[in-house]
Design a protein around this motif. Structure first.
Motif, PDB file in Angstrom:
ATOM      1  N   CYS A  19       9.549   5.420   4.745  1.00 55.25           N
ATOM      2  CA  CYS A  19       8.727   4.318   4.238  1.00 55.25           C
ATOM      3  C   CYS A  19       7.782   3.889   5.363  1.00 55.25           C
ATOM      4  N   PRO A  20       6.637   4.581   5.496  1.00 57.41           N
ATOM      5  CA  PRO A  20       5.791   4.404   6.695  1.00 57.41           C
ATOM      6  C   PRO A  20       5.255   2.992   6.913  1.00 57.41           C
ATOM      7  N   ILE A  21       5.164   2.175   5.881  1.00 56.90           N
ATOM      8  CA  ILE A  21       4.553   0.855   6.109  1.00 56.90           C
ATOM      9  C   ILE A  21       5.541  -0.170   6.646  1.00 56.90           C
ATOM     10  N   ILE A  22       6.797   0.211   6.781  1.00 58.04           N
ATOM     11  CA  ILE A  22       7.790  -0.778   7.232  1.00 58.04           C
ATOM     12  C   ILE A  22       7.631  -1.032   8.735  1.00 58.04           C
ATOM     13  N   ASN A  23       7.879  -2.253   9.139  1.00 53.61           N
ATOM     14  CA  ASN A  23       7.746  -2.651  10.538  1.00 53.61           C
ATOM     15  C   ASN A  23       9.080  -2.445  11.257  1.00 53.61           C
ATOM     16  N   ILE A  24       9.126  -1.458  12.174  1.00 49.78           N
ATOM     17  CA  ILE A  24      10.398  -1.212  12.872  1.00 49.78           C
ATOM     18  C   ILE A  24      10.380  -1.756  14.296  1.00 49.78           C
ATOM     19  N   PRO A  56      -2.647  -6.345  -8.108  1.00 51.77           N
ATOM     20  CA  PRO A  56      -2.456  -4.895  -8.026  1.00 51.77           C
ATOM     21  C   PRO A  56      -3.292  -4.282  -6.899  1.00 51.77           C
ATOM     22  N   VAL A  57      -2.672  -3.349  -6.194  1.00 51.58           N
ATOM     23  CA  VAL A  57      -3.371  -2.613  -5.130  1.00 51.58           C
ATOM     24  C   VAL A  57      -3.049  -1.130  -5.284  1.00 51.58           C
ATOM     25  N   LYS A  58      -3.741  -0.309  -4.512  1.00 55.95           N
ATOM     26  CA  LYS A  58      -3.485   1.125  -4.568  1.00 55.95           C
ATOM     27  C   LYS A  58      -2.068   1.414  -4.080  1.00 55.95           C
ATOM     28  N   PRO A  59      -1.522   2.607  -4.429  1.00 53.40           N
ATOM     29  CA  PRO A  59      -0.137   2.906  -4.034  1.00 53.40           C
ATOM     30  C   PRO A  59       0.073   2.744  -2.539  1.00 53.40           C
ATOM     31  N   VAL A  60       1.062   1.944  -2.176  1.00 53.97           N
ATOM     32  CA  VAL A  60       1.291   1.652  -0.765  1.00 53.97           C
ATOM     33  C   VAL A  60       2.766   1.791  -0.409  1.00 53.97           C
ATOM     34  N   SER A  82       9.282  -3.433  -4.467  1.00 53.82           N
ATOM     35  CA  SER A  82       8.854  -2.120  -4.944  1.00 53.82           C
ATOM     36  C   SER A  82       7.440  -2.312  -5.481  1.00 53.82           C
ATOM     37  N   GLN A  83       6.820  -1.206  -5.891  1.00 49.78           N
ATOM     38  CA  GLN A  83       5.464  -1.325  -6.440  1.00 49.78           C
ATOM     39  C   GLN A  83       5.465  -0.764  -7.852  1.00 49.78           C
ATOM     40  N   SER A  84       4.918  -1.535  -8.772  1.00 48.90           N
ATOM     41  CA  SER A  84       4.896  -1.084 -10.165  1.00 48.90           C
ATOM     42  C   SER A  84       3.797  -0.050 -10.352  1.00 48.90           C
ATOM     43  N   ASP A  85       3.838   0.645 -11.493  1.00 43.51           N
ATOM     44  CA  ASP A  85       2.818   1.657 -11.751  1.00 43.51           C
ATOM     45  C   ASP A  85       1.434   1.037 -11.885  1.00 43.51           C
ATOM     46  N   LYS A  86       1.381  -0.245 -12.197  1.00 45.96           N
ATOM     47  CA  LYS A  86       0.093  -0.945 -12.253  1.00 45.96           C
ATOM     48  C   LYS A  86      -0.432  -1.262 -10.864  1.00 45.96           C
ATOM     49  N   GLY A  87       0.433  -1.163  -9.853  1.00 47.75           N
ATOM     50  CA  GLY A  87       0.018  -1.409  -8.481  1.00 47.75           C
ATOM     51  C   GLY A  87       0.455  -2.753  -7.933  1.00 47.75           C
ATOM     52  N   GLU A  88       1.120  -3.550  -8.765  1.00 47.68           N
ATOM     53  CA  GLU A  88       1.575  -4.849  -8.282  1.00 47.68           C
ATOM     54  C   GLU A  88       2.823  -4.667  -7.434  1.00 47.68           C
ATOM     55  N   LEU A  89       2.928  -5.429  -6.364  1.00 50.09           N
ATOM     56  CA  LEU A  89       4.188  -5.472  -5.639  1.00 50.09           C
ATOM     57  C   LEU A  89       5.141  -6.325  -6.457  1.00 50.09           C
ATOM     58  N   VAL A  90       6.337  -5.822  -6.690  1.00 50.23           N
ATOM     59  CA  VAL A  90       7.347  -6.579  -7.426  1.00 50.23           C
ATOM     60  C   VAL A  90       8.359  -7.074  -6.406  1.00 50.23           C
ATOM     61  N   ILE A  91       8.464  -8.379  -6.267  1.00 51.21           N
ATOM     62  CA  ILE A  91       9.279  -8.973  -5.206  1.00 51.21           C
ATOM     63  C   ILE A  91      10.361  -9.850  -5.818  1.00 51.21           C
TER      64      ILE A  91
END
Lengths: 117, 420
Positions: free
Chosen positions: B161-166, B270-274, B289-298
C-alpha cells in the motif's frame, strides 16, 4: 452529539463524559445464592430502551463524578439529571408513535417517516 | 402468480437498450401482506433477506414474508463500510465468517446479480508491540483454521500500500500488518437487492413500509404479529432487526444483552484510484478503502452511549479523521462529502446471537454489532437452518443466547480485529 449539564460543573460537551449504561440495576444482595441465569441477567441483560431511559454518566474528563441522566434515546434529548442514589423521576418526552418508529421531531431519521403518496 | 424474473445478461441489456431501458421488469414485487405465512422474517436488511432466500432455497419454505419497517437495505446494510474478511481469532467465529466468505465468492454468479465483490485484500495494521503480538497470534490462529493470512513487515506494508506513511516518527507508527488477500469489499446495496430478487423469484413476499407493533404469543408458542398493515399469522418468526432487536424482544419480555449505539461512517469527494486495498487499524480506529466511484470510504468507532438516532458525536469523526490523515498524509486536503450513522447492536462479547428463545417458534439473529455486513450470506444460511429445523446449524451452536448463563462466551473484543 449533545450537551450535558453536569450537576457539578455545568453544561459541557458530551465528549467530556462517559456513559455508564443503564441505571438502577441493583447489585445482588446474596451473590452466592444466585443461579447462572440470575447472574447473566444482572451482568449482561439490558433494557436498551428506544424512548425514555435512565442511565449513569460520569464526567470523566472533568470533575470525574457520577450522576444519573434521564434521556430520550429516540431523540437524544436530556429530560432530567439527578443524583446517584435518587429514585428515577417521572418525566414525559416525545415518544415514537410505534415501537420502532421515529418521533415527529428530533430523531434525525427519515426511514419510517416516509409515506406513500 | 408473478412472472419469473428474466435472467440478466448481455443479451437482455442489448434488448432493453432498444426500448431505452424503459421496460425492465421490477426487480421484486410489492405484494400486500397475506393473512398467514409458514415463516415471517422481521427485518429486511441483508441478514433478513439472506435468511428468507436460504429458507426458500435450502429448506423449500417459500410461503414466507420479510417484513421491513422502512425500505429494504435502508438500515445498516446501506450504512456500513462494506469490508469483508474472515480473519477472526476464535475457532467458532472463524468457521462462521469463513463460511460467509466462501458464499461471497460465488454470490454474483448464484444470484445473477453483480454485487461487485472485490477481493482486494484487507490489511490490519499494528501500531504498538501489543498490536504486533495480538495480530501475529491471530495470523497463526487463522492459518490453523485454514484461513488465508499473511504477516507483512513495515517494508512489505509500504510495498503493498504505497501511500501509507511508515515514518517511525508518527504517534502510532506502522509496525507491520496482517493481510487477508481473499478479503475485500462489495456493493452493499446490491447485496440487499440481489438477495431480494432471488428470494422474490422463489415466491417470498417482501413487504416494505410495514412495521411490527407487537408479537402474539399463546401458551409459549408464537402465533403471529401485529403490524402497521394489519395482523399476520405465523408459527415461525425470525427477528433480524439489528439495532432494534431489543425493541422487538421487549414486546415479549425477552431479555437481550444488547446496547444499541450509533456507528458513524463518511465518504470523501471522488478522486482517481489511490488505494487499492482495505486498510484497517483498530488501535486508532481508522478503516479506509476506496469505492469504485472513487470516494474514500472511512469508518469510525461507535459512540459510547445508547441511541437510536442514527447520528453520533463529532468528536468520534474528528478522532478518526486525525488518525486517517496521520496514516495517509496525502488525504489531508480532501473534502468529505457525506457522513451518517447507523444503529448497531453491541453484544458484551462482540459476537452475534443466532438462537432459539424460550418461546417456541421465535428466533433471534442479532448482536452483530459493528461487523455484521461481512457475515451477511453466512448469517442467513445458518439462521434459515435454525428456523427451518428448530435446531441450530453446527456453525451457530456456540452463538446461543444461553452462553451468557453458561459462561461460554466467544470473546472477540479486540481479537475481532476491530476495537469495539
Amino acid at each position: 452529539m449533545f450537551l450535558i449539564k453536569c450537576p457539578y460543573c455545568g453544561e459541557r460537551d458530551q465528549s467530556e463524559f462517559n456513559c455508564g449504561g443503564e441505571a438502577h440495576i441493583v447489585r445482588p444482595k446474596n451473590p452466592p445464592d444466585l443461579t447462572d441465569d440470575q447472574w447473566a441477567d444482572y451482568l449482561f441483560m439490558r433494557k436498551n430502551i428506544k424512548g425514555i431511559q435512565f442511565e449513569r454518566w460520569n464526567h470523566s474528563n472533568g470533575c470525574r463524578r457520577w450522576f444519573n441522566v434521564t434521556r430520550n434515546t429516540a431523540t437524544d434529548e436530556i429530560l432530567k439529571i439527578y443524583n446517584m442514589g435518587e429514585q428515577p423521576p417521572i418525566v414525559t418526552g416525545i415518544a415514537p408513535k410505534t415501537p420502532s418508529g421515529e418521533t415527529s421531531i428530533g430523531s434525525g431519521n427519515i426511514s419510517t417517516s416516509y409515506t406513500k403518496k | 402468480m408473478h412472472k419469473k424474473p428474466k435472467k440478466y445478461s448481455i443479451f437482455s441489456l442489448i434488448k432493453n437498450a432498444f426500448s431505452y431501458h424503459e421496460n425492465w421488469q421490477p426487480v421484486w414485487r410489492s405484494p400486500e401482506p397475506k393473512n398467514n405465512y409458514d415463516a415471517i422474517i422481521i427485518g429486511g436488511g441483508g441478514h433478513g433477506l439472506t435468511t428468507a432466500y436460504y429458507l426458500a432455497k435450502n429448506h423449500g419454505l417459500t410461503n414466507i414474508a420479510v417484513i421491513e419497517k422502512g425500505w429494504i437495505g435502508g438500515g445498516n446494510t446501506g450504512r456500513n463500510t462494506t469490508i469483508i474478511r474472515s480473519n477472526y481469532l476464535w475457532d467458532q467465529s472463524a468457521a462462521l465468517y469463513e463460511h460467509a466468505l466462501k458464499l461471497w465468492e460465488g454470490m454474483s454468479q448464484e444470484l445473477n446479480y453483480n454485487v461487485m465483490f472485490s477481493q482486494r485484500g484487507v490489511m490490519n495494521v499494528a501500531h504498538t508491540l501489543h498490536d504486533v503480538r495480538e495480530l501475529k497470534r491471530r495470523w497463526h490462529a487463522n492459518r490453523l483454521n485454514d484461513i488465508d493470512c499473511e504477516w507483512l513487515n513495515t517494508k512489505e506494508v509500504k510495498e503493498f500500500c504505497p501511500i501509507i506513511n511508515i515514518s517511525p516518527n508518527i504517534r502510532y507508527p506502522v509496525m507491520g500488518a496482517t493481510l487477508q488477500r481473499r478479503g475485500g469489499t462489495a456493493r452493499h446495496d446490491a447485496v440487499a437487492w440481489g438477495y431480494a430478487r432471488g428470494a422474490d423469484a422463489m415466491g417470498v413476499d417482501i413487504i416494505q413500509n410495514c412495521e411490527v407493533t407487537s408479537l402474539n404469543v399463546n401458551n409459549g408458542q408464537v402465533i403471529g404479529i401485529e403490524t402497521t398493515r394489519g395482523s399476520i399469522k405465523s408459527k415461525k418468526i425470525g427477528v433480524v432487526a439489528a439495532g432494534h432487536s431489543s425493541v422487538i424482544a421487549n414486546m415479549v419480555g425477552i431479555r437481550l444483552p444488547l446496547e444499541s449505539r450509533p456507528l458513524q461512517a463518511l465518504v470523501s469527494e471522488p478522486v482517481k484510484p489511490v488505494i487499492d486495498t482495505v486498510v484497517m487499524s483498530n488501535t486508532i480506529h481508522a478503516y479506509v478503502s476506496q469505492s469504485d466511484k472513487g470516494e474514500l470510504v472511512i469508518g469510525a468507532g461507535t459512540d459510547g452511549y445508547t441511541s437510536y438516532t442514527q447520528r453520533g458525536g463529532f468528536n468520534i469523526v474528528e478522532d478518526t479523521i486525525t488518525a486517517v490523515v496521520e496514516l495517509f498524509p496525502l488525504f489531508s486536503r480532501m473534502k468529505m462529502l457525506r457522513h451518517w450513522g447507523g444503529i448497531v447492536d453491541i453484544c458484551p462479547d462482540a459476537s452475534p446471537i443466532i438462537s432459539k428463545t424460550h418461546i417456541n417458534g421465535l428466533y433471534f439473529n442479532c448482536g452483530w454489532g459493528t461487523g455484521g455486513f461481512k457475515a451477511t450470506p453466512g448469517s442467513g444460511w445458518v439462521f434459515a437452518h435454525t428456523i427451518a429445523n428448530d435446531e441450530p446449524h453446527k456453525l451457530n451452536v456456540p452463538f446461543t443466547i444461553n452462553r451468557f448463563s453458561s459462561g461460554e462466551l466467544v470473546d472477540e473484543h479486540g481479537a475481532a480485529a476491530v476495537a469495539h
